[in-house]
Design a protein around this motif. Structure first.
Motif, PDB file in Angstrom:
ATOM      1  N   VAL A   8       1.245  -1.030   0.299  1.00 34.50           N
ATOM      2  CA  VAL A   8      -0.097  -0.146   0.277  1.00 34.50           C
ATOM      3  C   VAL A   8       1.083   0.911  -0.064  1.00 34.50           C
ATOM      4  O   VAL A   8       1.992   1.062   0.916  1.00 34.50           O
ATOM      5  N   ALA A   9       0.802   2.181  -1.119  1.00 37.18           N
ATOM      6  CA  ALA A   9       1.065   3.159  -1.058  1.00 37.18           C
ATOM      7  C   ALA A   9       1.004   4.444  -0.055  1.00 37.18           C
ATOM      8  O   ALA A   9       1.768   5.534   0.672  1.00 37.18           O
ATOM      9  N   ALA A  10      -0.082   4.074   0.724  1.00 40.94           N
ATOM     10  CA  ALA A  10      -1.110   4.854   1.153  1.00 40.94           C
ATOM     11  C   ALA A  10      -2.802   5.244   1.785  1.00 40.94           C
ATOM     12  O   ALA A  10      -3.548   4.269   0.457  1.00 40.94           O
ATOM     13  N   PHE A  11      -2.763   5.360   2.826  1.00 37.76           N
ATOM     14  CA  PHE A  11      -4.629   4.759   3.237  1.00 37.76           C
ATOM     15  C   PHE A  11      -4.912   6.895   3.212  1.00 37.76           C
ATOM     16  O   PHE A  11      -4.251   6.853   3.988  1.00 37.76           O
ATOM     17  N   HIS A  12      -5.510   6.705   3.193  1.00 31.72           N
ATOM     18  CA  HIS A  12      -6.854   8.548   3.526  1.00 31.72           C
ATOM     19  C   HIS A  12      -7.796   8.078   3.539  1.00 31.72           C
ATOM     20  O   HIS A  12      -8.765   7.492   2.982  1.00 31.72           O
ATOM     21  N   GLY A  13      -8.505   8.777   4.231  1.00 28.71           N
ATOM     22  CA  GLY A  13      -9.403   9.429   4.471  1.00 28.71           C
ATOM     23  C   GLY A  13      -9.766  10.962   5.870  1.00 28.71           C
ATOM     24  O   GLY A  13      -8.947  10.731   6.301  1.00 28.71           O
ATOM     25  N   ASP A  14     -11.048  11.123   5.255  1.00 30.22           N
ATOM     26  CA  ASP A  14     -11.088  12.517   5.854  1.00 30.22           C
ATOM     27  C   ASP A  14      -9.981  13.368   5.974  1.00 30.22           C
ATOM     28  O   ASP A  14      -9.451  13.990   7.081  1.00 30.22           O
ATOM     29  N   GLY A  15      -9.185  14.026   4.845  1.00 26.24           N
ATOM     30  CA  GLY A  15      -8.514  14.578   4.757  1.00 26.24           C
ATOM     31  C   GLY A  15      -7.018  14.412   5.618  1.00 26.24           C
ATOM     32  O   GLY A  15      -6.371  14.332   6.013  1.00 26.24           O
ATOM     33  N   MET A  16      -6.954  12.458   6.022  1.00 30.39           N
ATOM     34  CA  MET A  16      -5.433  12.185   6.330  1.00 30.39           C
ATOM     35  C   MET A  16      -4.774  11.205   5.043  1.00 30.39           C
ATOM     36  O   MET A  16      -5.610  10.273   4.475  1.00 30.39           O
ATOM     37  N   THR A  17      -3.960  11.508   5.153  1.00 28.71           N
ATOM     38  CA  THR A  17      -3.430  10.437   4.265  1.00 28.71           C
ATOM     39  C   THR A  17      -1.798   9.623   5.291  1.00 28.71           C
ATOM     40  O   THR A  17      -1.284  10.734   5.893  1.00 28.71           O
ATOM     41  N   LEU A  18      -1.890   8.093   5.559  1.00 25.87           N
ATOM     42  CA  LEU A  18      -1.132   7.554   6.104  1.00 25.87           C
ATOM     43  C   LEU A  18      -0.146   6.616   5.454  1.00 25.87           C
ATOM     44  O   LEU A  18      -1.303   6.709   4.445  1.00 25.87           O
ATOM     45  N   ARG A  19       0.976   7.308   5.397  1.00 30.95           N
ATOM     46  CA  ARG A  19       1.850   6.428   4.540  1.00 30.95           C
ATOM     47  C   ARG A  19       2.843   5.344   5.486  1.00 30.95           C
ATOM     48  O   ARG A  19       3.444   5.475   5.851  1.00 30.95           O
ATOM     49  N   PRO A  20       2.220   4.063   4.378  1.00 33.54           N
ATOM     50  CA  PRO A  20       3.523   2.695   5.318  1.00 33.54           C
ATOM     51  C   PRO A  20       4.262   2.843   4.465  1.00 33.54           C
ATOM     52  O   PRO A  20       4.527   2.920   3.504  1.00 33.54           O
ATOM     53  N   VAL A  21       6.080   2.905   5.220  1.00 31.24           N
ATOM     54  CA  VAL A  21       6.854   2.927   4.445  1.00 31.24           C
ATOM     55  C   VAL A  21       8.146   2.169   4.757  1.00 31.24           C
ATOM     56  O   VAL A  21       9.294   2.168   3.758  1.00 31.24           O
ATOM     57  N   LYS A  22       8.165   1.659   5.507  1.00 28.05           N
ATOM     58  CA  LYS A  22       8.889   0.581   6.038  1.00 28.05           C
ATOM     59  C   LYS A  22       8.324  -0.494   7.012  1.00 28.05           C
ATOM     60  O   LYS A  22       7.416  -0.890   7.838  1.00 28.05           O
ATOM     61  N   PRO A  23       8.508  -2.191   5.904  1.00 25.53           N
ATOM     62  CA  PRO A  23       8.319  -3.019   6.791  1.00 25.53           C
ATOM     63  C   PRO A  23       8.718  -3.928   8.207  1.00 25.53           C
ATOM     64  O   PRO A  23       9.710  -2.695   8.166  1.00 25.53           O
ATOM     65  N   ARG A  49     -10.581   6.843  13.820  1.00 27.34           N
ATOM     66  CA  ARG A  49     -11.986   6.753  14.589  1.00 27.34           C
ATOM     67  C   ARG A  49     -11.803   4.530  14.187  1.00 27.34           C
ATOM     68  O   ARG A  49     -12.394   4.538  12.605  1.00 27.34           O
ATOM     69  N   VAL A  50     -12.280   4.096  15.438  1.00 24.17           N
ATOM     70  CA  VAL A  50     -12.313   2.666  14.732  1.00 24.17           C
ATOM     71  C   VAL A  50     -14.010   2.938  13.970  1.00 24.17           C
ATOM     72  O   VAL A  50     -15.173   3.606  14.254  1.00 24.17           O
ATOM     73  N   GLY A  51     -14.260   2.174  13.147  1.00 24.92           N
ATOM     74  CA  GLY A  51     -15.030   2.566  12.060  1.00 24.92           C
ATOM     75  C   GLY A  51     -15.233   2.680  10.554  1.00 24.92           C
ATOM     76  O   GLY A  51     -15.561   2.936  10.175  1.00 24.92           O
ATOM     77  N   GLN A  52     -14.264   3.402  10.611  1.00 24.36           N
ATOM     78  CA  GLN A  52     -13.917   4.675   9.761  1.00 24.36           C
ATOM     79  C   GLN A  52     -13.166   4.051   8.815  1.00 24.36           C
ATOM     80  O   GLN A  52     -12.700   3.210   8.591  1.00 24.36           O
ATOM     81  N   PRO A  53     -13.609   3.937   7.440  1.00 23.78           N
ATOM     82  CA  PRO A  53     -13.960   3.613   6.163  1.00 23.78           C
ATOM     83  C   PRO A  53     -12.230   4.587   5.530  1.00 23.78           C
ATOM     84  O   PRO A  53     -12.124   5.618   5.389  1.00 23.78           O
ATOM     85  N   LEU A  54     -11.336   3.887   4.670  1.00 25.19           N
ATOM     86  CA  LEU A  54     -10.534   4.423   4.187  1.00 25.19           C
ATOM     87  C   LEU A  54      -9.686   3.845   2.565  1.00 25.19           C
ATOM     88  O   LEU A  54     -10.107   2.601   2.186  1.00 25.19           O
ATOM     89  N   ASN A  55      -9.749   5.010   2.915  1.00 27.40           N
ATOM     90  CA  ASN A  55      -9.273   4.224   0.616  1.00 27.40           C
ATOM     91  C   ASN A  55      -8.071   4.028   0.487  1.00 27.40           C
ATOM     92  O   ASN A  55      -6.773   4.562   1.029  1.00 27.40           O
ATOM     93  N   VAL A  56      -7.620   3.135   0.425  1.00 31.86           N
ATOM     94  CA  VAL A  56      -6.073   1.986  -0.542  1.00 31.86           C
ATOM     95  C   VAL A  56      -6.031   2.432  -1.691  1.00 31.86           C
ATOM     96  O   VAL A  56      -6.423   2.093  -2.003  1.00 31.86           O
ATOM     97  N   GLU A  57      -5.010   2.970  -1.480  1.00 33.11           N
ATOM     98  CA  GLU A  57      -4.172   3.503  -2.680  1.00 33.11           C
ATOM     99  C   GLU A  57      -2.528   2.322  -3.032  1.00 33.11           C
ATOM    100  O   GLU A  57      -1.876   2.606  -1.897  1.00 33.11           O
ATOM    101  N   LEU A  58      -2.481   1.636  -4.007  1.00 26.70           N
ATOM    102  CA  LEU A  58      -2.041   0.963  -3.665  1.00 26.70           C
ATOM    103  C   LEU A  58      -0.268   1.095  -4.467  1.00 26.70           C
ATOM    104  O   LEU A  58      -0.488   1.864  -5.835  1.00 26.70           O
ATOM    105  N   ALA A  59       0.762   0.869  -4.567  1.00 26.07           N
ATOM    106  CA  ALA A  59       1.967   1.130  -5.068  1.00 26.07           C
ATOM    107  C   ALA A  59       2.273   0.112  -6.347  1.00 26.07           C
ATOM    108  O   ALA A  59       3.531  -0.449  -5.890  1.00 26.07           O
ATOM    109  N   PHE A  60       1.216   0.519  -7.047  1.00 24.86           N
ATOM    110  CA  PHE A  60       1.916  -0.301  -8.112  1.00 24.86           C
ATOM    111  C   PHE A  60       2.190   0.775  -9.934  1.00 24.86           C
ATOM    112  O   PHE A  60       1.416   1.941  -9.246  1.00 24.86           O
TER     113      PHE A  60
END
Length: 291
Positions: free
Chosen positions: A211-226, A280-291
């Protein structure tokens, strides 16, 4: 059909949020958490805000002291209250003590000025853990930047976590691990063995790795390192007693060439956008894959 674009717009659901007020002690599941550059906070307490160190300032975890799992913190209006088997509760004020002595502590390669929490807390933890130690707190005026080696130069920060502010795991990844453990005649493991801050459902097993990023409600969480795994998943998080180490099973299919062959489970995540927003628990997150 362009399956790639379909997958780019897939959705996940945030199913668990956990903060660990004291590094390597029990976590607190919360329904929502405040997002900061250096990780999650809830009810005025930040993730990995406190840490235990040896008398000469070297950080301690369940790797050395598995009993740390049995220290269970809870938050009330003005205090963090630590409980441990056979001990009276320890009350730690949430208000920072401007007069607290500063000591240098060593966390991996980082030397960090920290606030010493005093002799009473040191005595309580030394008794509870049967190991000489002191409790320190992250100072509000200290900034601990994360290494930019894995973040493509994006700045981030953390407190007393090993290296990055947030650890995220997909529920399907644990399900896959447990299926393979069951095939080997082993007991299933609860998610707390892997000590994530964020659990998501709705993506495939270990899809968080891509995953390149999880997006939701103006937030971007970016996975960077295993997240390279140590023996802590072998420790029962209720009893503090180590059991069979799942790493021998995980080694067969989770040895990660990006991490020099270390077994990895979950992804270290930085906050790219959305400082001061609420997860928030239950919040949907849009998944942007790193392809």
């Amino acid at each position: 059909i362009n399956t790639k674009s379909q997958r780019h717009s897939s959705m996940a659901t945030l199913t668990e949020l956990v903060i660990y007020p004291i590094k390597s002690c029990a976590g607190i599941a919360v329904p929502e958490a405040h997002l900061a550059l250096d990780g999650l906070s809830a009810n005025g307490v930040h993730d990995r805000e406190w840490m235990l160190v040896t008398p000469d300032g070297l950080f301690l975890t369940q790797r050395e002291v598995p009993r740390m799992a049995t220290v269970t913190p809870r938050i009330d209006a003005t205090e963090l209250i630590a409980n441990a088997p056979g001990m009276s509760p320890l009350h730690l004020p949430l208000a920072h003590d401007a007069a607290a002595k500063t000591i240098d502590v060593l966390l991996w390669e980082d030397r960090i000025p920290a606030a010493d929490c005093g002799d009473a807390a040191a005595s309580w933890f030394t008794t509870a853990l049967k190991a000489p130690c002191r409790l320190v707190r992250f100072r509000p005026d200290v900034h601990r930047p994360t290494s930019t080696k894995w973040t493509n130069g994006i700045p981030a920060a953390t407190r007393f976590s090993d290296g990055y502010p947030i650890l995220l795991i997909g529920q399907a990844s644990l399900d896959d691990i447990n299926a393979k453990l069951a095939q080997a005649g082993r007991d299933k493991l609860p998610m707390n063995r892997f000590r994530p801050n964020v659990v998501v459902d709705g993506i495939g097993a270990f899809e968080e790795d891509f995953v390149a990023a999880f997006h939701g409600d103006g937030m971007t969480l970016r996975p960077v390192k295993p997240c390279a795994r140590c023996p802590i998943p072998a420790v029962d998080q209720v009893t503090g007693i180590p059991g069979p180490d799942p790493l021998d099973i995980l080694q067969a299919w989770r040895a990660n060439p990006r991490m020099d062959g270390a077994v990895t489970v979950g992804m270290n995540v930085i906050v790219q956008d959305g400082i001061d927003q609420t997860l928030r628990v239950g919040q949907p997150l849009n998944v942007e894959l790193a392809f």
